[in-house]
Design a protein around this motif. Structure first.
Motif, PDB file in Angstrom:
ATOM      1  N   ASP A 126      -8.734   0.324   4.337  1.00  0.00           N
ATOM      2  CA  ASP A 126      -8.378   0.631   5.715  1.00  0.00           C
ATOM      3  C   ASP A 126      -7.144   1.533   5.737  1.00  0.00           C
ATOM      4  O   ASP A 126      -7.208   2.651   5.240  1.00  0.00           O
ATOM      5  N   ASN A 127      -6.022   1.077   6.233  1.00  0.00           N
ATOM      6  CA  ASN A 127      -4.844   1.940   6.357  1.00  0.00           C
ATOM      7  C   ASN A 127      -3.748   1.631   5.330  1.00  0.00           C
ATOM      8  O   ASN A 127      -2.640   2.140   5.444  1.00  0.00           O
ATOM      9  N   ILE A 128      -4.039   0.826   4.329  1.00  0.00           N
ATOM     10  CA  ILE A 128      -3.044   0.477   3.312  1.00  0.00           C
ATOM     11  C   ILE A 128      -3.493   1.016   1.953  1.00  0.00           C
ATOM     12  O   ILE A 128      -4.600   0.725   1.497  1.00  0.00           O
ATOM     13  N   SER A 129      -2.624   1.807   1.327  1.00  0.00           N
ATOM     14  CA  SER A 129      -2.947   2.344   0.002  1.00  0.00           C
ATOM     15  C   SER A 129      -1.884   1.903  -1.001  1.00  0.00           C
ATOM     16  O   SER A 129      -0.730   1.697  -0.656  1.00  0.00           O
ATOM     17  N   VAL A 130      -2.324   1.777  -2.239  1.00  0.00           N
ATOM     18  CA  VAL A 130      -1.446   1.372  -3.332  1.00  0.00           C
ATOM     19  C   VAL A 130      -1.690   2.299  -4.507  1.00  0.00           C
ATOM     20  O   VAL A 130      -2.837   2.585  -4.857  1.00  0.00           O
ATOM     21  N   SER A 131      -0.602   2.771  -5.117  1.00  0.00           N
ATOM     22  CA  SER A 131      -0.722   3.539  -6.356  1.00  0.00           C
ATOM     23  C   SER A 131       0.190   2.904  -7.393  1.00  0.00           C
ATOM     24  O   SER A 131       1.298   2.474  -7.082  1.00  0.00           O
ATOM     25  N   LYS A 141       7.962   3.004 -17.842  1.00  0.00           N
ATOM     26  CA  LYS A 141       8.103   1.920 -16.875  1.00  0.00           C
ATOM     27  C   LYS A 141       7.095   2.130 -15.742  1.00  0.00           C
ATOM     28  O   LYS A 141       6.965   3.226 -15.201  1.00  0.00           O
ATOM     29  N   GLU A 142       6.421   1.060 -15.406  1.00  0.00           N
ATOM     30  CA  GLU A 142       5.433   1.097 -14.323  1.00  0.00           C
ATOM     31  C   GLU A 142       6.119   1.407 -12.997  1.00  0.00           C
ATOM     32  O   GLU A 142       7.218   0.951 -12.734  1.00  0.00           O
ATOM     33  N   HIS A 143       5.434   2.175 -12.148  1.00  0.00           N
ATOM     34  CA  HIS A 143       5.956   2.521 -10.829  1.00  0.00           C
ATOM     35  C   HIS A 143       4.874   2.227  -9.785  1.00  0.00           C
ATOM     36  O   HIS A 143       3.774   2.785  -9.850  1.00  0.00           O
ATOM     37  N   ARG A 144       5.193   1.347  -8.803  1.00  0.00           N
ATOM     38  CA  ARG A 144       4.235   0.965  -7.756  1.00  0.00           C
ATOM     39  C   ARG A 144       4.692   1.467  -6.401  1.00  0.00           C
ATOM     40  O   ARG A 144       5.864   1.377  -6.074  1.00  0.00           O
ATOM     41  N   VAL A 145       3.733   1.954  -5.627  1.00  0.00           N
ATOM     42  CA  VAL A 145       4.014   2.408  -4.267  1.00  0.00           C
ATOM     43  C   VAL A 145       2.921   1.869  -3.346  1.00  0.00           C
ATOM     44  O   VAL A 145       1.735   2.026  -3.631  1.00  0.00           O
ATOM     45  N   THR A 146       3.343   1.227  -2.238  1.00  0.00           N
ATOM     46  CA  THR A 146       2.410   0.785  -1.201  1.00  0.00           C
ATOM     47  C   THR A 146       2.741   1.560   0.060  1.00  0.00           C
ATOM     48  O   THR A 146       3.906   1.633   0.461  1.00  0.00           O
ATOM     49  N   GLU A 147       1.727   2.152   0.683  1.00  0.00           N
ATOM     50  CA  GLU A 147       1.923   2.927   1.909  1.00  0.00           C
ATOM     51  C   GLU A 147       1.013   2.395   3.001  1.00  0.00           C
ATOM     52  O   GLU A 147      -0.127   2.045   2.738  1.00  0.00           O
ATOM     53  N   ILE A 148       1.545   2.373   4.203  1.00  0.00           N
ATOM     54  CA  ILE A 148       0.749   2.016   5.379  1.00  0.00           C
ATOM     55  C   ILE A 148       0.643   3.271   6.234  1.00  0.00           C
ATOM     56  O   ILE A 148       1.659   3.854   6.615  1.00  0.00           O
ATOM     57  N   ARG A 149      -0.600   3.698   6.476  1.00  0.00           N
ATOM     58  CA  ARG A 149      -0.810   4.923   7.268  1.00  0.00           C
ATOM     59  C   ARG A 149      -0.972   4.594   8.718  1.00  0.00           C
ATOM     60  O   ARG A 149      -1.438   3.632   9.149  1.00  0.00           O
TER      61      ARG A 149
END
Length: 149
Positions: A126-131, A141-149
């Motif tokens: 839906d409107n939430i993405s994760v990379s 080092k792992e890098h996480r990003v969560t975005e809400i559109r």
């Protein structure tokens, strides 16, 4: 004789009523038991995951027998089709796999050969993405990003 005919009629009406209630009643459907292994294959073991808000989870799996990673995005509550995606990328080789569309329970599977390589992966519901970048490797080092559109 008259009593028997009324009893038979009442019995027939009961059967009809029960049958109609069964046919026209809303059907309760249990959510499918979707796991990363049911999507990617039983030889794939979960090595990482990322929550997509409360909507679901993206799973990164690995099969040591063939050196492939698989990623899948699985909804917490399957139902009406929603925009969903899953992707995986190996920077060292340029190999990329993804799946995008409207799905009722999961997106994927997406496979890449990644033995001894770092992977970046993610997806959306839906409107939430994760990379998640540079995972499952000792050097970065792992890098996480969560975005809400």
């Amino acid at each position: 004789m008259r009593y028997i005919r009324h009893a038979a009629s009442a019995g027939a009406l009961t059967v009809l009523a029960v049958g109609a209630a069964t046919v026209f009643s809303p059907v309760a459907s249990a959510a499918p038991n979707v796991t990363p292994q049911s999507v990617c294959g039983s030889a794939y073991k979960t090595v990482n995951s990322a929550a997509v808000g409360s909507l679901g989870t993206i799973y990164l799996t690995y099969n040591s027998a063939n050196g492939k990673n698989c990623v899948t995005t699985i909804r917490s509550n399957p139902g009406t089709a929603k925009d969903m995606s899953t992707y995986i990328y190996v920077a060292d080789t340029g190999e990329w796999a993804d799946d995008y569309g409207r799905f009722t329970s999961y997106a994927g599977p997406s496979y890449v050969y990644a033995k001894n390589f770092c992977v970046s992966w993610g997806g959306h519901i839906d409107n939430i993405s994760v990379s998640v970048d540079n995972t499952n490797c000792a050097s970065l080092k792992e890098h996480r990003v969560t975005e809400i559109r």
